[in-house]
Design a protein around this motif. Structure first.
Motif, PDB file in Angstrom:
ATOM      1  N   VAL A 127       1.160  -0.524   4.897  1.00 23.05           N
ATOM      2  CA  VAL A 127       2.690   0.119   5.590  1.00 23.05           C
ATOM      3  C   VAL A 127       3.149  -0.005   6.883  1.00 23.05           C
ATOM      4  CG1 VAL A 127       3.995   2.825   5.726  1.00 23.05           C
ATOM      5  CG2 VAL A 127       3.150   2.133   3.603  1.00 23.05           C
ATOM      6  N   SER A 128       4.557  -0.366   6.951  1.00 22.88           N
ATOM      7  CA  SER A 128       4.623  -0.404   8.473  1.00 22.88           C
ATOM      8  C   SER A 128       5.434   0.116   8.905  1.00 22.88           C
ATOM      9  CB  SER A 128       4.820  -2.131   8.803  1.00 22.88           C
ATOM     10  OG  SER A 128       3.778  -2.859   8.077  1.00 22.88           O
ATOM     11  N   GLY A 129       5.857   1.141   9.159  1.00 26.82           N
ATOM     12  CA  GLY A 129       7.432   1.917   9.886  1.00 26.82           C
ATOM     13  C   GLY A 129       7.798   2.313   8.156  1.00 26.82           C
ATOM     14  N   ARG A 130       9.283   2.076   7.772  1.00 30.11           N
ATOM     15  CA  ARG A 130       8.759   2.995   6.588  1.00 30.11           C
ATOM     16  C   ARG A 130       8.625   1.465   5.749  1.00 30.11           C
ATOM     17  NH1 ARG A 130      14.010   0.629   9.162  1.00 30.11           N
ATOM     18  NH2 ARG A 130      15.312  -0.856   7.650  1.00 30.11           N
ATOM     19  N   PHE A 131       8.265   0.371   5.601  1.00 30.62           N
ATOM     20  CA  PHE A 131       7.488  -0.381   4.705  1.00 30.62           C
ATOM     21  C   PHE A 131       6.541  -0.420   3.705  1.00 30.62           C
ATOM     22  CE2 PHE A 131      11.257  -2.463   7.340  1.00 30.62           C
ATOM     23  CZ  PHE A 131      12.294  -1.849   5.929  1.00 30.62           C
ATOM     24  N   LEU A 132       6.596  -0.432   2.612  1.00 34.52           N
ATOM     25  CA  LEU A 132       5.568  -0.429   2.137  1.00 34.52           C
ATOM     26  C   LEU A 132       5.489  -1.830   1.812  1.00 34.52           C
ATOM     27  CD1 LEU A 132       2.845  -0.656   0.296  1.00 34.52           C
ATOM     28  CD2 LEU A 132       4.299   0.500  -1.651  1.00 34.52           C
ATOM     29  N   ASP A 133       4.465  -2.762   2.437  1.00 32.40           N
ATOM     30  CA  ASP A 133       4.864  -4.148   2.531  1.00 32.40           C
ATOM     31  C   ASP A 133       2.984  -5.023   1.557  1.00 32.40           C
ATOM     32  OD1 ASP A 133       6.304  -4.617   4.330  1.00 32.40           O
ATOM     33  OD2 ASP A 133       5.356  -3.951   6.106  1.00 32.40           O
ATOM     34  N   VAL A 134       3.524  -5.477   0.541  1.00 26.72           N
ATOM     35  CA  VAL A 134       2.981  -6.251  -0.077  1.00 26.72           C
ATOM     36  C   VAL A 134       2.643  -7.597  -0.294  1.00 26.72           C
ATOM     37  CG1 VAL A 134       2.157  -6.177  -3.603  1.00 26.72           C
ATOM     38  CG2 VAL A 134       3.302  -4.033  -2.017  1.00 26.72           C
ATOM     39  N   ASP A 135       1.938  -8.093  -0.476  1.00 24.95           N
ATOM     40  CA  ASP A 135       1.414  -9.411  -0.473  1.00 24.95           C
ATOM     41  C   ASP A 135       0.332  -9.875  -1.611  1.00 24.95           C
ATOM     42  OD1 ASP A 135       0.326 -12.404   0.304  1.00 24.95           O
ATOM     43  OD2 ASP A 135      -1.181 -11.598   1.645  1.00 24.95           O
ATOM     44  N   PHE A 136       0.938 -10.916  -2.181  1.00 27.48           N
ATOM     45  CA  PHE A 136       0.243 -11.389  -3.666  1.00 27.48           C
ATOM     46  C   PHE A 136       0.777 -12.338  -4.419  1.00 27.48           C
ATOM     47  CE2 PHE A 136       4.795  -9.773  -4.259  1.00 27.48           C
ATOM     48  CZ  PHE A 136       5.246 -11.432  -4.539  1.00 27.48           C
ATOM     49  N   SER A 137      -0.615 -12.373  -4.945  1.00 35.01           N
ATOM     50  CA  SER A 137      -0.048 -14.562  -5.965  1.00 35.01           C
ATOM     51  C   SER A 137       0.214 -14.321  -7.245  1.00 35.01           C
ATOM     52  CB  SER A 137      -1.218 -15.106  -5.274  1.00 35.01           C
ATOM     53  OG  SER A 137      -1.807 -15.421  -4.077  1.00 35.01           O
ATOM     54  N   PHE A 138       0.745 -15.788  -7.359  1.00 36.27           N
ATOM     55  CA  PHE A 138       0.825 -15.016  -8.978  1.00 36.27           C
ATOM     56  C   PHE A 138       1.280 -16.763  -9.055  1.00 36.27           C
ATOM     57  CE2 PHE A 138       4.951 -14.979  -7.041  1.00 36.27           C
ATOM     58  CZ  PHE A 138       5.652 -16.081  -7.948  1.00 36.27           C
ATOM     59  N   TRP A 139       0.785 -16.472 -10.678  1.00 38.60           N
ATOM     60  CA  TRP A 139       0.797 -17.735 -11.485  1.00 38.60           C
ATOM     61  C   TRP A 139       2.351 -18.567 -12.458  1.00 38.60           C
ATOM     62  CZ3 TRP A 139      -2.063 -21.886 -11.965  1.00 38.60           C
ATOM     63  CH2 TRP A 139      -3.483 -21.551 -11.800  1.00 38.60           C
ATOM     64  N   GLY A 140       2.898 -19.170 -11.876  1.00 39.08           N
ATOM     65  CA  GLY A 140       4.101 -19.816 -12.690  1.00 39.08           C
ATOM     66  C   GLY A 140       4.257 -20.894 -12.434  1.00 39.08           C
ATOM     67  N   LYS A 141       5.742 -20.933 -13.065  1.00 37.83           N
ATOM     68  CA  LYS A 141       6.599 -22.440 -13.258  1.00 37.83           C
ATOM     69  C   LYS A 141       7.437 -22.832 -13.181  1.00 37.83           C
ATOM     70  CE  LYS A 141       6.878 -26.638 -16.009  1.00 37.83           C
ATOM     71  NZ  LYS A 141       5.649 -27.436 -17.514  1.00 37.83           N
ATOM     72  N   ASP A 142       8.590 -22.400 -13.742  1.00 42.75           N
ATOM     73  CA  ASP A 142      10.012 -22.749 -13.206  1.00 42.75           C
ATOM     74  C   ASP A 142      10.628 -21.890 -13.748  1.00 42.75           C
ATOM     75  OD1 ASP A 142       9.460 -22.824 -16.606  1.00 42.75           O
ATOM     76  OD2 ASP A 142      10.367 -25.151 -15.971  1.00 42.75           O
ATOM     77  N   LYS A 143      10.751 -20.497 -14.456  1.00 43.32           N
ATOM     78  CA  LYS A 143      11.040 -19.169 -14.437  1.00 43.32           C
ATOM     79  C   LYS A 143      10.965 -17.989 -13.372  1.00 43.32           C
ATOM     80  CE  LYS A 143      10.622 -19.742 -19.471  1.00 43.32           C
ATOM     81  NZ  LYS A 143      10.388 -18.579 -20.307  1.00 43.32           N
ATOM     82  N   THR A 144      12.285 -17.133 -13.609  1.00 45.10           N
ATOM     83  CA  THR A 144      12.395 -16.089 -11.823  1.00 45.10           C
ATOM     84  C   THR A 144      11.237 -14.907 -12.356  1.00 45.10           C
ATOM     85  OG1 THR A 144      14.153 -17.525 -11.297  1.00 45.10           O
ATOM     86  CG2 THR A 144      13.892 -14.575 -11.111  1.00 45.10           C
ATOM     87  N   HIS A 145      10.793 -14.976 -11.384  1.00 43.39           N
ATOM     88  CA  HIS A 145       9.946 -13.495 -11.721  1.00 43.39           C
ATOM     89  C   HIS A 145      10.214 -12.075 -10.477  1.00 43.39           C
ATOM     90  CE1 HIS A 145       5.748 -15.728 -13.052  1.00 43.39           C
ATOM     91  NE2 HIS A 145       7.149 -16.896 -12.813  1.00 43.39           N
ATOM     92  N   LEU A 146      10.205 -11.005 -11.545  1.00 37.98           N
ATOM     93  CA  LEU A 146      10.996 -10.111 -10.606  1.00 37.98           C
ATOM     94  C   LEU A 146       9.430  -9.060 -10.219  1.00 37.98           C
ATOM     95  CD1 LEU A 146      13.581  -9.294 -12.538  1.00 37.98           C
ATOM     96  CD2 LEU A 146      13.446 -10.469 -10.679  1.00 37.98           C
ATOM     97  N   PHE A 147       9.528  -8.988  -9.753  1.00 39.11           N
ATOM     98  CA  PHE A 147       8.028  -7.982  -9.078  1.00 39.11           C
ATOM     99  C   PHE A 147       9.291  -6.443  -7.549  1.00 39.11           C
ATOM    100  CE2 PHE A 147       7.427 -12.402  -8.027  1.00 39.11           C
ATOM    101  CZ  PHE A 147       6.473 -12.137  -8.486  1.00 39.11           C
ATOM    102  N   ASN A 148       8.889  -5.576  -8.801  1.00 36.91           N
ATOM    103  CA  ASN A 148       9.165  -3.966  -8.001  1.00 36.91           C
ATOM    104  C   ASN A 148       7.845  -3.505  -8.235  1.00 36.91           C
ATOM    105  OD1 ASN A 148      12.408  -4.300  -8.578  1.00 36.91           O
ATOM    106  ND2 ASN A 148      11.487  -4.896 -10.473  1.00 36.91           N
ATOM    107  N   VAL A 149       8.385  -1.572  -7.322  1.00 34.80           N
ATOM    108  CA  VAL A 149       7.663  -0.418  -7.349  1.00 34.80           C
ATOM    109  C   VAL A 149       8.037   0.379  -7.666  1.00 34.80           C
ATOM    110  CG1 VAL A 149       6.516   0.791  -5.626  1.00 34.80           C
ATOM    111  CG2 VAL A 149       6.143  -1.640  -5.598  1.00 34.80           C
ATOM    112  N   SER A 150       7.557   1.423  -8.472  1.00 36.42           N
ATOM    113  CA  SER A 150       7.893   2.331  -9.342  1.00 36.42           C
ATOM    114  C   SER A 150       7.501   3.834  -8.839  1.00 36.42           C
ATOM    115  CB  SER A 150       8.700   1.982 -10.982  1.00 36.42           C
ATOM    116  OG  SER A 150       7.254   2.219 -11.266  1.00 36.42           O
ATOM    117  N   TYR A 151       8.794   5.206  -8.632  1.00 39.78           N
ATOM    118  CA  TYR A 151       8.026   6.541  -8.711  1.00 39.78           C
ATOM    119  C   TYR A 151       8.053   6.905  -9.660  1.00 39.78           C
ATOM    120  CZ  TYR A 151       8.039  11.095  -7.199  1.00 39.78           C
ATOM    121  OH  TYR A 151       8.181  12.275  -6.963  1.00 39.78           O
TER     122      TYR A 151
END
Length: 222
Positions: A127-151
């Protein structure tokens, strides 16, 4: 072309390790910080989550400046300013990339099964200030990927100083062709009525790249 940290950009891990530090960490006299950008007279002001202000009169060619945007900047220090000046450091900007900022999704009957359960490698979470910062790696090729955080209000710790947040990755069954890396900031203020007064703990959960449940406590101090 506008610089972006996109889902389909391969980014070096050392950049993200440096960018999530509260202190300036030099690498060959260059520094990297996550900031909010603001115009200041004839130049440009970048304010870090820790409140440090960096000023430059020049941007990389073709970069489209967006007031209030969140960015990752790489720079060298030219001068530390005296007290009373509107910024702390005069810098020479080496690179700038936009960082996606997303709202935290509140779980309901309509969206609870739509956010995705694909895994990622979690490189850093903080957490930096009002932000939760997430640094990540993932597998993929040519499709759009969506990333979200839920409560989910129905699945929270009993302790008043804790909150549970879940990371989601929707990969649309993309091929595991190459490893990509990204960083996304999630605005904690979008939780609305949830009281997040430090100190508190975020019980962060998600799915790792091997299909195992990932849990990590983010301690948010005053």
């Amino acid at each position: 072309m506008k610089g972006k940290i996109l889902l389909m950009c391969v980014l070096m891990g050392s950049v993200f390790t440096a960018c999530l530090s509260d202190d300036l960490e030099p690498t060959e006299k260059q520094y990297t910080k996550l900031c909010i950008q603001t115009e200041q007279g004839d130049g440009y002001l970048f304010t870090s989550d820790a409140g440090q202000k960096f000023y430059t009169s020049q941007l990389p060619p073709g970069y489209e400046f967006e007031h209030g945007g969140r960015v990752l900047i790489s720079f060298t220090l030219l001068q530390e300013t005296a007290a009373g000046i509107l910024y702390d450091y005069l810098i020479e900007l080496k690179s700038i990339s936009d960082v996606p900022v997303k709202s935290i999704i509140k779980i309901n009957e309509e969206n609870k099964d739509t956010l995705g359960t694909a895994g990622v490698v979690f490189n850093d979470i903080r957490v930096s200030g009002r932000f939760l910062d997430v640094d990540f790696s993932f597998w993929g090729k040519d499709k759009t990927h969506l990333f979200n955080v839920s409560y989910d209000s129905q699945n929270q710790p009993e302790e008043e100083d804790q909150i549970r947040l879940v990371f989601h990755h929707k990969d649309y069954e993309d091929e595991k062709y190459a490893v990509y890396r990204g960083i996304t900031s999630f605005n904690l203020e979008t939780l609305g009525g949830q009281s997040l007064i430090p100190p508190y703990t975020i019980k962060f959960e998600g799915m790792d790249a091997y299909g195992h449940e990932f849990k990590y406590d983010v301690e948010v101090k005053e």
